[in-house]
Structure formats: C-alpha cells, structure tokens
Design an enzyme around this catalytic site. Structure first.
Site, short mmCIF file in Angstrom:
data_model
loop_
_atom_site.label_atom_id
_atom_site.label_comp_id
_atom_site.label_asym_id
_atom_site.label_seq_id
_atom_site.Cartn_x
_atom_site.Cartn_y
_atom_site.Cartn_z
N CYS A 55 76.82 -73.60 -62.34
CA CYS A 55 75.70 -72.69 -62.60
C CYS A 55 74.37 -73.27 -62.09
O CYS A 55 74.29 -74.43 -61.72
CB CYS A 55 75.59 -72.40 -64.09
SG CYS A 55 75.19 -73.87 -65.05
N ALA A 58 73.21 -76.42 -63.79
CA ALA A 58 73.91 -77.62 -63.32
C ALA A 58 73.28 -78.13 -62.03
O ALA A 58 73.13 -79.34 -61.82
CB ALA A 58 75.39 -77.33 -63.10
N ARG A 89 78.72 -86.87 -63.32
CA ARG A 89 78.39 -87.05 -61.90
C ARG A 89 78.02 -88.52 -61.72
O ARG A 89 77.20 -89.04 -62.46
CB ARG A 89 77.24 -86.14 -61.51
CG ARG A 89 76.94 -86.10 -60.03
CD ARG A 89 76.19 -84.82 -59.75
NE ARG A 89 75.65 -84.75 -58.40
CZ ARG A 89 74.43 -85.16 -58.08
NH1 ARG A 89 73.64 -85.71 -58.98
NH2 ARG A 89 74.00 -85.03 -56.84
N HIS A 187 69.02 -76.05 -57.31
CA HIS A 187 68.41 -77.01 -56.38
C HIS A 187 67.01 -76.52 -55.99
O HIS A 187 66.05 -77.27 -56.01
CB HIS A 187 69.22 -77.12 -55.08
CG HIS A 187 70.66 -77.50 -55.25
ND1 HIS A 187 71.63 -77.06 -54.39
CD2 HIS A 187 71.29 -78.29 -56.15
CE1 HIS A 187 72.80 -77.57 -54.76
NE2 HIS A 187 72.62 -78.31 -55.83
#
Ligand code: CFM
Length: 539
Positions: A55, A58, A89, A187
């Site tokens: 999503c 994230a 991660r 992002h």
C-alpha cells in the site's frame, strides 16, 4: 518452450473476458522489430487477484522514510500497520552517534476503536511529547494510515503545533494506504515532503569537496550501500547523503550542496531527483551498482561527468584492481550457473537491475516485470508526456518547485550538459524493456495464477521474486531467490556483492534439495470450479 502470441492467448483465455482484456494490456512478448511496445502499468489490480503489491503507506513509511536512522518514525494508526512496516525490510544502519539511531524502534499511536470514534489528534500530540522526552531526536516523521484519513485527523495541524513547541523538525506524511494503487504513491508523497520541508534546511553553502555526491534510491538492503560507498570513497568521492539507506536527517538537510545526484532506484526517487535539478541546478545520473559491468559503467559515467583526468585515472585503477580480485572467484561459480534461465519479478527497479548480473553468470532472464513500476520504468522516460493521468494518479499532487534564488547554481554549463547527455544517462532513464532479449516475456503486476502458468510453460531454473510467492514456487521444485530482502544474505551490490550473489545462486542450483520435493498437489486432488461471468449470485 518459447511463448508466442497464440500460447499467450490460450493462457489468458482461462480468465473471464473482462479480466482477460485487462491483463492482456499488462503483458508483452518482446519484439525489437516493433518501433514501440506499450505496456499498461501503475493501474489498479483487479479485486480478487492475488497481487504482490503493497500500500501507499508501506511505500512512504516502510520504504523511503523508514531507513533514516536519526528520525523517530511515528505511525499514526493501528498497531498492525506499524508492525507491518517495521523490521522486515533489511535496510541496515549503523550510527556514529548511538543515541541518535532509532532504526530498531517501532513507534505507533496504537489507535483503538475509541480513537476512531472520537478522533486521534490528542493522542498523537501526546505521543510526540513522549517521543521527544524519551528519545530527544532531531527530527520526527508522522505517517498516516488508512483510518486516519477516513476519520479526518489533521496531521498538519498537530505536527505544526508540536514543531513550534519542541523546536525540532516534525514532518507529516498523508500516505494513507488507499492513496494509490500500490506503494509507488507513497514514494512520491515522501519525496514531496522532503523537498518542501527538509532538503535545504541545513546551513551548508559549499560542498565539502570537489566530488561531492548524493546517492538517491539506494536503501542499503543487506548492506548494499556500504559496498557502493566503499568503492566511491576509494575513488575519491565524498558521499554527502544517501537516500535513504543508512541515511540521516542531518545529511539530508544539507544535501542541496552536492555536485551530482546518483539515481539507483528510479521508481522510488525520480521525483526528488527532478526537483533537485529545478531548485538547485543539480543534475542526476542514472546508475546501476548491481552487476560488475553495470558498476563499471556507472563509475566511468560518473568520472566522465566530472571530466577530471585524475579522477578518470583513479576510477580505472580501482576498476582494474577490483576486477583482478573478483573475476577468478566469479568464474568458478559461472561454471555452475551457465546456461540456466531465470524469472525476475521485483518491485519497481530490481527486475531491471539484476538482469545484467544474471547474464554475467550465464543466466538468461526469460520473464521479467515490476509489481508497481510505471510505464517509464519499462519503456523509458521519453514516454512520460504520453502517460494518461487517471484519478488514482491525480490523488498525489505534484509539488511545484522553482529555482532557489540564493542557492540555485548550474553545476555544469548547458553546452556541456547537452554534450554529456549524448554519452551518459544524465537526467534520463531508458527503462528495462530495451535491454530485454527478443521473445522474452514482460509482465506488469504478475499474479499468482500467471506465475504458475508461466512457470509451467517456461520452466525457469530460478525464480527471483519476493516472500509472498517464493514458497509456492519452491514447492514446485524450483529454487527461489528473494530479491527484496535477499533471503537474509547480501550485500549484492558492487564488486563484493556480485561475488556474494554468484555464490548464493550457484548454491541454489547445486543443491539436490529440489529433486526431493513432492508438492501436496501431486498426491492430493485439486479443488475444481468454474468462473461464472457477471459476478456471483450475491451481487
Ligand atoms: Fe526501489 Fe527498492 Fe525496488 Fe522500491 Fe520495494 Fe525494495 Fe523492491 Mo522490495 S525502493 S522500487 S518499494 S529498489 S522494498 S529496496 S526490493 S519492492 S524493486
């Protein structure tokens, strides 16, 4: 077997007609004779299809913000969202000042039902006070999850008041999970806030050395960025800031003085790279430090950008020394890998980046694709003006930046810039497709069904993808290499990384394990059913 249009059609015929029409636009068979092969990307996954995407939250908090070590990252939302983006991660970090390394913490407002009903702003304000008191950080980020957006908590108001109260940087990110069709939207949101509120906040006016650079889109997964920095420092570069692997707020706020920005992952960071150029006059160079030849090309392109003979000589010296050291080791592994084939399906950049490294080991990539790449990641940036903006894309505002009156400085003359652009990928990216072999398959947002079907048809020797799909594939008797977290291995970047990758891949091929696997579906009958057109009886 090779896949032609007819075989592909048969595969797609298993879908209901509407789904088939949709998925067909996301799959191409590479044909270099065609002037242009368009692929649909960055659009919604069909509900019900098992996708590998994440999503927007994230992408913002987990991917871009998370690795910044000296910021406390507060997740305003339920604890599950915070847990989901914490610790999985493998963005490594080590701090010069251990009191300012918060990478191991999971900090969340842990919203409960009553907060959803009565609002979570007061709880968030209290949380910020508590974080300042306990950790004394120089900066805090606050990321919103879906319910926060739905109930309308005003993150901006809360963080602004807290910033005034505590006198430190507190930035808010409206990256609710539903904001985009994938993590890609997140992002963009992170890029915008940084450019607006963090980059340039430092008081540095001059670069600390002649060759000062930022590395953008390198997240230090498995220590990749440390290997890249090792090489660059040896050549004589000063790495001012890494966005964001082992990165820091302190470096980020002064990143405006760099002479050049390197872009490793184009998808996650191209927004800020472009804004740097407009606001500070800093060009960006597309690099790829995965694979030996790509690393060498990237180093040579950097040296060419600066154009200094000493730097060019030093670059060649380091390349020659590293090659002499790693080539004999890699040659050993090559003997095991030679002639094999791979699927390479990762997020938004690695599917491209790893193909060169596979090739160096003698492994051919027969299928590749991105979970959430945009058309430019496939077809190159020249098609950007053609991309139709849909409602989902418009959800994320483009931050409009203008040249900084005081700090804008052309790093190289426009004439030299034009000349260099003919030789090196300066402020440009040609995408993945151009480098793929004729007849290979390119699939956007590959799903579980298609994974199985393509495996049956192409029988790859290795499947490079992520955690969600790897075990089903391993049960089919095919080794799987996680290219997100590297299966707890790495680094895979640079010269040392190529050796480590070769070792891991050779080990996967050489292991006899795969012959001992009998997947459950070999002995137990599969469920059978039919798909009715037009939805189920309930809708
Ligand atoms: Fe860039 Fe990444 Fe990737 Fe990405 Fe990611 Fe990742 Fe990835 Mo997983 S930033 S697009 S959102 S290179 S977490 S470090 S491996 S999907 S291909």
């Amino acid at each position: 077997m090779a896949i032609n249009e007819k075989v592909l059609e048969e595969l797609l015929n298993q879908y209901p007609a509407k789904v088939k029409r949709n998925r067909k636009k996301h799959i191409i068979i590479k044909d270099a004779d065609l002037a242009r092969q368009e692929i649909e990307a960055n659009t919604r996954t069909i509900p019900g299809i098992i996708t590998n995407r994440h999503c927007a939250f994230a992408g913002c908090k987990g991917v871009v913000l998370g690795p910044i070590k000296d910021m406390v990252h507060i997740v305003h939302g339920p604890i599950g969202c915070a847990y989901y983006t914490w610790g999985t991660r493998r963005n490594k970090a080590k701090s010069e000042d251990p009191t300012q390394n918060f990478i191991n913490y999971c900090v969340s407002t842990d919203m409960q039902e009553s907060d959803i009903v009565f609002g979570g702003e007061k709880k968030l304000a209290r949380m910020i006070d508590e974080v300042v008191e306990i950790f004394k950080p120089n900066a805090i980020s606050v990321s919103a999850t879906c319910p926060v957006g739905l109930i309308g908590d005003d993150l901006q108001a809360v963080t602004k008041a807290a910033q005034q109260k505590h006198g430190i940087s507190i930035t808010a990110y409206n990256c609710e999970g539903y904001k985009g069709v994938s993590q890609s939207a997140g992002h963009h949101i992170a890029n915008n806030v940084w450019m607006d509120q963090i980059v340039g906040q430092g008081d540095m006016e001059e670069p600390p050395s002649k060759y000062t650079i930022n590395i953008l889109g390198e997240y230090n997964i498995g220590g990749d960025s440390w290997e890249v920095e090792r090489i660059l420092k040896e050549i004589g570069y000063t790495v001012l800031s890494v966005m964001t692997g082992d990165g820091s707020y302190e470096a980020l706020k002064n990143s405006h003085v760099a002479e050049l920005n390197l872009v490793q992952c184009h998808r996650s960071i191209n927004y800020i790279a472009e804004m740097f150029e407009t606001k500070y006059g800093t060009p960006w160079l597309k690099v790829n430090f995965i694979g030996i030849q790509s690393t060498i090309d990237s180093l040579r392109n950097m040296a060419l950008y600066f154009g200094d003979q000493d730097l060019i000589n030093k670059t060649e010296e380091v390349i020659a020394r590293e090659l002499a050291r790693v080539e004999p080791v890699i040659d050993q592994y090559k003997k095991i890998c030679q002639g094999k084939t791979a699927f390479c399906f990762v997020g938004g950049s690695r599917s491209h980046h790893y193909q060169g490294l596979f090739k160096e080991l003698g492994v051919e990539t027969v299928l590749a694709g991105y979970e959430f790449g945009h058309r430019d990641d496939y077809e190159g940036r020249e098609i950007i003006p053609e991309i139709k903006l849909d409602a989902d894309t418009k959800n994320i505002p483009d931050l409009h930046v203008t040249p900084d009156e005081r700090r804008f400085r052309l790093k190289i003359s426009p004439e030299r810039m034009e000349e260099l652009k003919k030789k090196i990928p300066l402020s440009d990216y040609k995408g993945m497709n151009i480098e793929m072999k004729d007849g290979s398959i390119i699939v956007d947002d590959l799903n579980h069904f298609e994974t199985e079907e393509f495996i049956k048809l192409l029988k790859p020797d290795i499947f490079a993808s992520g955690i969600k799909d790897k075990y089903a594939v391993q049960k089919m008797g095919i080794p799987s290499k996680q290219l997100h977290s590297y299966d707890y291995s790495g680094p895979y970047a640079g010269f040392n990384g190529a050796v480590k990758f070769a070792e891991d891949i050779a080990m996967a091929f050489a292991s006899p394990t795969w012959n001992f696997i009998t997947p459950p579906w070999k002995n137990e009958p599969l469920l059978e059913g039919t798909i009715a057109e037009g939805g189920c009886s309930a809708c």
